[in-house]
Design an enzyme around this catalytic site. Structure first.
Site, short mmCIF file in Angstrom:
data_model
loop_
_atom_site.label_atom_id
_atom_site.label_comp_id
_atom_site.label_asym_id
_atom_site.label_seq_id
_atom_site.Cartn_x
_atom_site.Cartn_y
_atom_site.Cartn_z
N ASP A 38 0.35 -7.96 7.74
CA ASP A 38 -0.93 -8.33 7.12
C ASP A 38 -1.59 -9.48 7.87
O ASP A 38 -2.81 -9.50 8.05
CB ASP A 38 -0.74 -8.71 5.66
CG ASP A 38 -0.50 -7.50 4.77
OD1 ASP A 38 -0.74 -6.36 5.20
OD2 ASP A 38 -0.07 -7.72 3.62
N LYS A 116 -0.48 -7.79 -4.70
CA LYS A 116 -0.70 -6.56 -3.94
C LYS A 116 0.67 -6.01 -3.57
O LYS A 116 1.48 -6.69 -2.97
CB LYS A 116 -1.51 -6.85 -2.68
CG LYS A 116 -1.76 -5.61 -1.85
CD LYS A 116 -2.53 -5.95 -0.59
CE LYS A 116 -2.71 -4.70 0.23
NZ LYS A 116 -2.56 -4.92 1.63
N ARG A 137 -1.87 7.66 -0.87
CA ARG A 137 -3.17 7.50 -0.22
C ARG A 137 -3.22 8.23 1.10
O ARG A 137 -4.25 8.77 1.50
CB ARG A 137 -3.46 6.00 0.00
CG ARG A 137 -4.81 5.75 0.64
CD ARG A 137 -5.17 4.29 0.60
NE ARG A 137 -4.22 3.45 1.26
CZ ARG A 137 -4.35 2.98 2.50
NH1 ARG A 137 -5.41 3.28 3.20
NH2 ARG A 137 -3.44 2.20 3.02
#
Length: 142
Positions: A38, A116, A137
């Site tokens: 990230d 998250k 997803r």
């Protein structure tokens, strides 16, 4: 950082991010922590915001990563499933609030915050109250 350094750093970040995403999404092998990945994606997005002419369609900021493992059946999403953006500072959070207020013409709004958890987004499709299928997803469309 000058333009040439930014260009090289962007290329390096893209290569690293793509390698880590491939390891994770295709090989099912985690070779870097989610926090570290990230952080790399965040650095890339900041550099591309500062140097928008260096954004390319194949950049990890412009597409969803990975290919599904062959043992998974394909499900096409009715609506695209988009990824959430990470926020790393109070300033970025303030900017998000300002962008959101512009989208809703300054109307007040409520929101809630939760941790998250990567990899937990799913789409459940029901017909006449019966679950037809569930899917992740994936690439956002399939």
């Amino acid at each position: 950082m000058d333009y040439a350094q930014a260009k090289q750093r962007i290329l390096d970040l893209r290569r690293s991010i793509n390698r880590y995403r491939y390891d994770y999404h295709v090989l099912d092998k985690m070779t870097i922590s989610e926090d570290a990945l990230d952080s790399l994606k965040h650095e890339l997005s900041l550099l591309e915001a500062e140097y928008p002419d260096l954004i390319t369609p194949d950049s990890p900021t412009q597409r969803v990563a990975g290919q599904p493992l062959p043992e998974f059946k394909k499900a096409y999403h009715i609506q695209p499933m988009l990824s959430l953006n990470d926020i790393f500072s109070t300033a970025e959070f303030t900017q998000w609030i300002e962008r959101t207020q512009k989208l809703i013409n300054g109307e007040p709004f409520d929101f809630f915050v939760e941790p998250k958890l990567d990899g937990l987004a799913i789409s459940l499709v029901y017909q006449d109250g019966q679950l037809l299928y569930g899917s992740t997803r994936g690439n956002g469309m399939v």
